[in-house]
Write an enzyme that holds these catalytic residues in place. Structure first.
Site, short mmCIF file in Angstrom:
data_model
loop_
_atom_site.label_atom_id
_atom_site.label_comp_id
_atom_site.label_asym_id
_atom_site.label_seq_id
_atom_site.Cartn_x
_atom_site.Cartn_y
_atom_site.Cartn_z
N CYS A 126 0.90 -1.15 0.00
CA CYS A 126 0.00 0.00 0.00
C CYS A 126 0.94 1.20 0.00
O CYS A 126 1.62 1.45 0.99
CB CYS A 126 -0.90 0.03 1.22
SG CYS A 126 -1.83 1.58 1.29
N CYS A 174 -0.30 4.04 2.69
CA CYS A 174 -0.31 3.81 4.14
C CYS A 174 -0.10 2.34 4.39
O CYS A 174 0.99 1.83 4.18
CB CYS A 174 -1.57 4.32 4.79
SG CYS A 174 -3.07 3.57 4.18
N SER A 175 -1.12 1.64 4.83
CA SER A 175 -0.92 0.25 5.21
C SER A 175 -2.17 -0.58 4.98
O SER A 175 -2.46 -1.49 5.73
CB SER A 175 -0.51 0.17 6.68
OG SER A 175 -1.48 0.85 7.46
N CYS A 176 -2.94 -0.27 3.92
CA CYS A 176 -4.12 -1.08 3.61
C CYS A 176 -3.69 -2.54 3.47
O CYS A 176 -2.71 -2.84 2.79
CB CYS A 176 -4.77 -0.61 2.31
SG CYS A 176 -5.40 1.08 2.41
FE FE Z 1 -3.74 2.51 2.30
#
Ligand code: FE
Length: 224
Positions: free
Chosen positions: A122, A125-127
Site C-alpha cells: 500500500c 499507508c498500510s491497507c
Molecule cells: Fe492505504
C-alpha cells in the site's frame, strides 16, 4: 481491458482520500500516535488494561491472523474449482471459508506462476486484508517498503531471500481502502502427497503478501 491496463488505471484512479485517512507519519494525525493516545486514556480511565489490548492484538495476529489466508491458499491448491472461484471473485470464495469483514470487504486474489510474480504494497499507508492475514507487519507499513516495492521490487524481493528468474514478470499491486489483495503463491515442489492442513502449514504470511515463496522461511504472526 488487459490486466496491465487495469493496473494502470488502478494506480491513477485509486483515491486514497475517501473514507480512509492517509496522514503524514510522525504528525499528530498519525493513526499510530492517535491509537497510543486513545489506549492511554482508556487505561487511565480504568476501562481497559494493557493486557486486554495485547490479547486483542495477539488474537488478530495469531488466531484471525495469516492462518485464515493459509487455509484459503491450501484449498485453492487442492481444489481446482475453488481456485477458479477464488481468482474470479476472491471476496466470495474467501467468505465460503467463513472469513470476511472489516478491511477485507473487496478482495482480489492474484496468482503467482513461473511467468508472473505478484507483490502487494500500500504505497500510501498500510491497507491490508485483515480477515485473511491479520495485522500488517511493521515493515509493510514502513516508508521504505512502500516506496521501494514499486520502484525496485526485485531488490526488495532479494532482501527477503526471494530470487526470481529474469524471465519472471513482477507485478506490484497497490492496495487501497477499496481493494485488498491476496497473493496465491506457487505450491512448493514435492508436496503432492500432503493434506490440505499440511499444505496450509507451509503457507506463511509473507508468501501471501508476495515477498517470499510458500514454504520458504515463513514468518506467520512474527512481526519481522
Ligand atoms: Fe492505504
Amino acid at each position: 481491458m488487459s490486466q496491465d491496463d487495469h493496473r494502470h488505471d488502478h494506480d491513477h484512479d485509486h483515491d486514497h482520500h475517501h473514507g480512509h485517512g492517509h496522514e503524514h507519519p510522525q504528525s499528530a494525525d498519525d493513526p499510530a500516535i492517535r491509537v497510543e493516545a486513545i489506549e492511554s486514556l482508556l487505561v487511565e480511565a480504568g476501562l481497559v488494561t494493557p493486557d486486554k489490548i495485547d490479547a486483542l492484538v495477539d488474537r488478530y495476529q495469531h488466531d484471525i491472523g495469516p492462518m485464515n489466508g493459509a487455509r484459503v491458499v491450501a484449498k485453492a491448491w487442492t481444489d481446482p474449482a475453488y481456485r477458479e472461484r477464488l481468482l474470479d471473485d476472491a471476496t466470495a470464495a474467501i467468505a465460503e471459508l467463513g472469513y470476511g469483514g472489516a478491511q477485507g470487504e473487496k478482495m482480489v486474489a492474484v496468482e503467482n506462476s513461473d511467468e508472473v510474480h505478484n507483490l502487494v504494497v500500500c504505497t500510501l499507508c498500510s491497507c491490508y486484508p485483515w480477515p485473511v492475514l491479520g495485522l500488517p507487519p511493521s515493515w509493510y507499513k514502513s516508508h521504505e517498503y512502500r516506496s521501494r516495492a514499486v520502484r525496485e521490487p526485485r531488490a526488495v524481493l532479494a532482501e527477503f531471500g526471494t530470487e526470481l528468474s529474469t524471465d519472471t514478470e513482477v507485478k506490484v499491486w497497490d492496495s487501497s481502502a477499496e481493494i485488498r489483495y491476496l497473493v496465491l503463491p506457487q505450491r512448493p515442489e514435492g508436496t503432492d502427497g500432503l493434506s490440505e492442513d499440511e499444505l496450509a502449514a507451509l503457507v506463511g504470511r509473507d508468501s501471501m503478501i508476495g515477498v517470499r515463496m510458500a514454504g520458504a522461511g515463513t514468518a506467520d504472526g512474527v512481526d519481522s
